[in-house]
Design a protein around this motif. Structure first.
Motif, PDB file in Angstrom:
ATOM      1  N   ARG A 170     -11.088   1.958  -4.102  1.00 17.54           N
ATOM      2  CA  ARG A 170     -10.992   3.364  -4.509  1.00 17.54           C
ATOM      3  C   ARG A 170     -10.232   4.110  -3.420  1.00 17.54           C
ATOM      4  N   LEU A 171      -9.205   4.868  -3.831  1.00 15.40           N
ATOM      5  CA  LEU A 171      -8.413   5.673  -2.908  1.00 15.40           C
ATOM      6  C   LEU A 171      -8.634   7.141  -3.239  1.00 15.40           C
ATOM      7  N   THR A 172      -9.164   7.896  -2.282  1.00 12.40           N
ATOM      8  CA  THR A 172      -9.438   9.317  -2.478  1.00 12.40           C
ATOM      9  C   THR A 172      -8.504  10.131  -1.593  1.00 12.40           C
ATOM     10  N   SER A 173      -7.779  11.068  -2.209  1.00 10.83           N
ATOM     11  CA  SER A 173      -6.906  11.973  -1.463  1.00 10.83           C
ATOM     12  C   SER A 173      -7.720  13.153  -0.971  1.00 10.83           C
ATOM     13  N   LYS A 174      -7.512  13.512   0.287  1.00  8.47           N
ATOM     14  CA  LYS A 174      -8.189  14.661   0.858  1.00  8.47           C
ATOM     15  C   LYS A 174      -7.227  15.814   1.109  1.00  8.47           C
ATOM     16  N   SER A 175      -5.932  15.602   0.819  1.00  8.76           N
ATOM     17  CA  SER A 175      -4.925  16.634   1.049  1.00  8.76           C
ATOM     18  C   SER A 175      -3.804  16.470   0.033  1.00  8.76           C
ATOM     19  N   ASN A 176      -2.892  17.416   0.004  1.00 10.79           N
ATOM     20  CA  ASN A 176      -1.720  17.305  -0.869  1.00 10.79           C
ATOM     21  C   ASN A 176      -0.835  16.161  -0.401  1.00 10.79           C
ATOM     22  N   GLY A 177      -0.006  15.680  -1.283  1.00 10.71           N
ATOM     23  CA  GLY A 177       0.908  14.596  -0.964  1.00 10.71           C
ATOM     24  C   GLY A 177       0.495  13.322  -1.666  1.00 10.71           C
ATOM     25  N   LYS A 178       1.320  12.304  -1.490  1.00  7.07           N
ATOM     26  CA  LYS A 178       1.035  10.990  -2.074  1.00  7.07           C
ATOM     27  C   LYS A 178       0.395  10.109  -1.012  1.00  7.07           C
ATOM     28  N   HIS A 179      -0.549   9.300  -1.476  1.00  6.68           N
ATOM     29  CA  HIS A 179      -1.233   8.371  -0.580  1.00  6.68           C
ATOM     30  C   HIS A 179      -1.272   7.001  -1.236  1.00  6.68           C
ATOM     31  N   VAL A 180      -1.382   5.976  -0.412  1.00  4.54           N
ATOM     32  CA  VAL A 180      -1.423   4.615  -0.931  1.00  4.54           C
ATOM     33  C   VAL A 180      -2.435   3.802  -0.125  1.00  4.54           C
ATOM     34  N   ALA A 181      -3.207   2.996  -0.837  1.00  2.94           N
ATOM     35  CA  ALA A 181      -4.058   1.993  -0.202  1.00  2.94           C
ATOM     36  C   ALA A 181      -3.321   0.665  -0.302  1.00  2.94           C
ATOM     37  N   GLU A 182      -3.252  -0.048   0.790  1.00  4.49           N
ATOM     38  CA  GLU A 182      -2.676  -1.387   0.812  1.00  4.49           C
ATOM     39  C   GLU A 182      -3.818  -2.354   1.100  1.00  4.49           C
ATOM     40  N   TYR A 183      -3.863  -3.455   0.349  1.00  3.65           N
ATOM     41  CA  TYR A 183      -4.979  -4.381   0.540  1.00  3.65           C
ATOM     42  C   TYR A 183      -4.586  -5.793   0.173  1.00  3.65           C
ATOM     43  N   LEU A 184      -5.299  -6.753   0.732  1.00  2.00           N
ATOM     44  CA  LEU A 184      -5.112  -8.168   0.443  1.00  2.00           C
ATOM     45  C   LEU A 184      -6.395  -8.702  -0.167  1.00  2.00           C
ATOM     46  N   ARG A 185      -6.231  -9.638  -1.106  1.00  6.05           N
ATOM     47  CA  ARG A 185      -7.366 -10.280  -1.772  1.00  6.05           C
ATOM     48  C   ARG A 185      -7.397 -11.770  -1.421  1.00  6.05           C
ATOM     49  N   VAL A 186      -8.575 -12.349  -1.491  1.00  2.23           N
ATOM     50  CA  VAL A 186      -8.732 -13.773  -1.202  1.00  2.23           C
ATOM     51  C   VAL A 186      -7.754 -14.606  -2.032  1.00  2.23           C
ATOM     52  N   ALA A 187      -7.693 -14.354  -3.325  1.00  7.44           N
ATOM     53  CA  ALA A 187      -6.867 -15.169  -4.216  1.00  7.44           C
ATOM     54  C   ALA A 187      -5.380 -14.824  -4.148  1.00  7.44           C
ATOM     55  N   GLY A 188      -5.025 -13.756  -3.428  1.00  6.42           N
ATOM     56  CA  GLY A 188      -3.630 -13.323  -3.389  1.00  6.42           C
ATOM     57  C   GLY A 188      -2.824 -13.870  -2.234  1.00  6.42           C
ATOM     58  N   GLY A 189      -3.456 -14.641  -1.357  1.00  5.64           N
ATOM     59  CA  GLY A 189      -2.733 -15.159  -0.194  1.00  5.64           C
ATOM     60  C   GLY A 189      -2.244 -14.006   0.673  1.00  5.64           C
ATOM     61  N   ASP A 190      -0.949 -13.991   0.962  1.00  5.68           N
ATOM     62  CA  ASP A 190      -0.361 -12.938   1.797  1.00  5.68           C
ATOM     63  C   ASP A 190       0.195 -11.779   0.979  1.00  5.68           C
ATOM     64  N   ASP A 191      -0.029 -11.770  -0.340  1.00  6.05           N
ATOM     65  CA  ASP A 191       0.460 -10.681  -1.191  1.00  6.05           C
ATOM     66  C   ASP A 191      -0.291  -9.392  -0.878  1.00  6.05           C
ATOM     67  N   VAL A 192       0.456  -8.309  -0.666  1.00  3.91           N
ATOM     68  CA  VAL A 192      -0.142  -7.004  -0.422  1.00  3.91           C
ATOM     69  C   VAL A 192      -0.158  -6.223  -1.737  1.00  3.91           C
ATOM     70  N   TYR A 193      -1.335  -5.762  -2.128  1.00  7.51           N
ATOM     71  CA  TYR A 193      -1.501  -4.955  -3.337  1.00  7.51           C
ATOM     72  C   TYR A 193      -1.457  -3.482  -2.947  1.00  7.51           C
ATOM     73  N   HIS A 194      -1.027  -2.638  -3.886  1.00  8.06           N
ATOM     74  CA  HIS A 194      -0.902  -1.201  -3.624  1.00  8.06           C
ATOM     75  C   HIS A 194      -1.630  -0.408  -4.699  1.00  8.06           C
ATOM     76  N   LEU A 195      -2.346   0.619  -4.261  1.00 13.30           N
ATOM     77  CA  LEU A 195      -3.015   1.555  -5.161  1.00 13.30           C
ATOM     78  C   LEU A 195      -2.568   2.950  -4.749  1.00 13.30           C
ATOM     79  N   TRP A 196      -1.877   3.654  -5.667  1.00 16.10           N
ATOM     80  CA  TRP A 196      -1.292   4.968  -5.379  1.00 16.10           C
ATOM     81  C   TRP A 196      -2.157   6.096  -5.912  1.00 16.10           C
ATOM     82  N   ASN A 197      -2.157   7.211  -5.185  1.00 16.21           N
ATOM     83  CA  ASN A 197      -2.791   8.438  -5.652  1.00 16.21           C
ATOM     84  C   ASN A 197      -1.898   9.606  -5.249  1.00 16.21           C
TER      85      ASN A 197
END
Length: 87
Positions: free
Chosen positions: A22-49
């Motif tokens: 879960r990515l929560t914005s506390k201010s104006n602008g765009k924000h992104v969470a970057e994360y890695l999963r066990v099954a994803g190896g070195d792949d970085v996932y992105h969640l935008w808000n």
């Protein structure tokens, strides 16, 4: 697991036995969470808000999140990211 962007402008958490982000914005602008999963190896996932202060976006469930950070989006440049949190 929790991570904060510089200036504490966004917060990313993993929950649901660390299978969702879960990515929560506390201010104006765009924000992104970057994360890695066990099954994803070195792949970085992105969640935008980009929906403004007090709003949250949630990822789909997947394999366990093992690494997470929150970033403030910077146009045409590297994003301004906080440090990685590890599970």
């Amino acid at each position: 697991m929790a991570a904060f962007s510089p200036g504490n402008r966004a917060k990313a958490i993993s929950y649901g036995t660390n299978t969702k982000v879960r990515l929560t914005s506390k201010s104006n602008g765009k924000h992104v969470a970057e994360y890695l999963r066990v099954a994803g190896g070195d792949d970085v996932y992105h969640l935008w808000n980009a929906s403004g202060p007090g709003t949250s976006k949630v990822s789909d469930a997947g394999s366990t999140v093992v690494k997470l950070r929150a970033c403030n989006w910077v146009p045409d440049n590297d994003d301004d990211c906080g440090g990685w949190s590890y599970h």
